[in-house]
Enzyme design. Structure first.
Site, PDB file in Angstrom:
ATOM      1  N   GLY A  29      58.331  31.916 -25.628  1.00 54.55           N
ATOM      2  CA  GLY A  29      59.001  31.520 -26.859  1.00 54.55           C
ATOM      3  C   GLY A  29      58.033  30.783 -27.764  1.00 54.55           C
ATOM      4  N   ASN A  30      58.566  30.115 -28.787  1.00 53.84           N
ATOM      5  CA  ASN A  30      57.706  29.306 -29.660  1.00 53.84           C
ATOM      6  C   ASN A  30      58.486  28.119 -30.198  1.00 53.84           C
ATOM      7  OD1 ASN A  30      58.996  30.003 -32.290  1.00 53.84           O
ATOM      8  ND2 ASN A  30      58.375  32.073 -31.680  1.00 53.84           N
ATOM      9  N   GLU A  31      57.807  27.297 -31.014  1.00 55.31           N
ATOM     10  CA  GLU A  31      58.356  25.998 -31.400  1.00 55.31           C
ATOM     11  C   GLU A  31      59.261  26.053 -32.631  1.00 55.31           C
ATOM     12  OE1 GLU A  31      57.209  24.176 -28.302  1.00 55.31           O
ATOM     13  OE2 GLU A  31      57.733  22.810 -29.926  1.00 55.31           O
ATOM     14  N   SER A  32      59.597  27.244 -33.101  1.00 54.02           N
ATOM     15  CA  SER A  32      60.395  27.311 -34.322  1.00 54.02           C
ATOM     16  C   SER A  32      61.801  26.744 -34.112  1.00 54.02           C
ATOM     17  CB  SER A  32      60.518  28.767 -34.781  1.00 54.02           C
ATOM     18  OG  SER A  32      61.406  28.863 -35.885  1.00 54.02           O
ATOM     19  N   ALA A  97      60.131  33.079 -36.518  1.00 56.27           N
ATOM     20  CA  ALA A  97      58.850  33.165 -35.792  1.00 56.27           C
ATOM     21  C   ALA A  97      59.021  34.252 -34.750  1.00 56.27           C
ATOM     22  CB  ALA A  97      58.517  31.828 -35.145  1.00 56.27           C
TER      23      ALA A  97
END
Ligand code: PMT
Length: 221
Positions: A29-32, A97
Site C-alpha cells: 500500500g502507500n501513505e495516501s 495514489a
C-alpha cells in the site's frame, strides 16, 4: 442557485491509496490519506459540480455531503469503476495514489514462513496505467493527473504530462515535510500543454483544491 463555475458539470475524482494483496491479510500500500481528493470533491461541489468521488480503503476522512461516493480497493477495481464513470464525466481528476505494480499471484491462504532459506521473493507485474487510458480515450472530458515526485519535479512531471496526454498535471514534491501524503497542506505546480507552469504556494488542501479547480474551469468544453 446563481450559476457557479461548475454548475451542470459532472466531476469525477479519485482519492486514497490502492492496496495490492500478497495474501488475504497482507498488501502493498502507500501513505495516501485521501485528503487531497476529498478536498477537491468538497470544493468542486461548492463550485456547483455534480461530484462522484471514488475512494479507496485507505481513506478515513469524513465524507462531504451531496456527492456520489463509490469505493475501490485494488488498482484493477479502481480502473473498472473509473472507466464506468468516465463516459458521463466532464472532468476527471486522478488524485489517488495508484500502485504501479501488483503481485503476480495473491495467495489464497496467509503465507507461512518457509524453513531453510531466510528469503522470500515476490514477483510483481505492472498494473494498467488508468491515467494513460483516460488520456488516450478522452473525447470531451478534461483529464487531470497528479504527479508525486521526490526529485526533478518539473522534468518528471512534464514527462508524465506529455506521455499520458492529459490536459493538466498537478505536480507535488512529496519529499517535502508538511505537504503531500497525509498532510493537511500541499504545494503544487500546475502543468498544461503549451503553457507556463503555475505555482500554487503551500496552503491548506482545500485552498490548493480551489486553485486547481479555478484553473480547470477555462479548459471545460
Ligand atoms: O491522499 P493524500 O494523503 O492527501 O496525499 C495526496 C497525494 C500526495 C496522494 C496526491 O497529492 C498525489 O500526488 N496523488 C498522486 C499520487 C500518485 O500515484 O502519483 P504518481 O506520480 O505515482 O502517478 C501519476 C498519476 O497517474 C496520478 O494521477 C495517478 O493517479 C495516476 N496513475 C498512476 C499509476 C497507475 N497505474 N494508474 C494511474 O492512473
Amino acid at each position: 442557485q446563481a450559476d457557479q463555475p461548475l454548475t451542470g458539470k459532472h466531476v469525477l475524482i479519485t482519492a486514497g491509496g490502492t492496496r495490492e494483496y500478497l495474501d488475504p491479510v497482507r498488501y502493498l500500500g502507500n501513505e495516501s490519506s485521501g485528503k487531497m481528493g476529498v478536498a477537491l470533491a468538497t470544493v468542486a461541489r461548492d463550485l456547483g459540480a455534480q461530484v462522484t468521488l471514488i475512494k479507496t480503503a485507505s481513506v478515513h476522512e469524513t465524507m462531504p455531503t451531496d456527492i456520489k461516493i463509490l469505493t475501490a480497493v485494488t488498482t484493477a477495481e479502481l480502473a473498472q469503476v473509473v472507466k464506468q464513470e468516465f463516459v458521463t464525466s466532464d472532468v476527471v481528476i486522478m488524485a489517488a495514489a495508484v500502485a504501479d505494480y501488483r503481485p503476480v499471484t495473491t495467495a489464497t491462504q496467509k503465507l507461512k514462513k518457509t524453513d531453510g532459506t531466510n528469503h522470500l521473493t515476490v514477483d510483481l507485474v505492472k498494473n494498467e496505467d488508468i491515467l494513460q487510458y483516460l488520456g488516450s480515450y478522452k473525447t470531451h472530458q478534461v483529464v487531470v493527473g497528479f504527479a508525486a515526485e521526490t526529485n526533478d519535479l518539473l522534468a518528471n512531471a512534464t514527462n508524465k504530462l506529455v506521455k499520458k496526454q492529459v490536459d493538466m498535471l498537478v505536480a507535488n514534491d512529496v519529499s517535502q515535510v508538511g505537504i503531500g501524503f497525509g498532510s493537511n497542506e500541499n504545494a503544487v505546480t500546475l502543468l498544461q500543454p503549451g503553457r507556463e507552469p503555475i505555482q500554487l504556494v503551500q496552503a491548506s488542501k482545500e485552498q490548493i483544491a480551489h486553485g486547481i479547480l479555478t484553473n480547470i474551469v477555462p479548459l471545460l468544453n
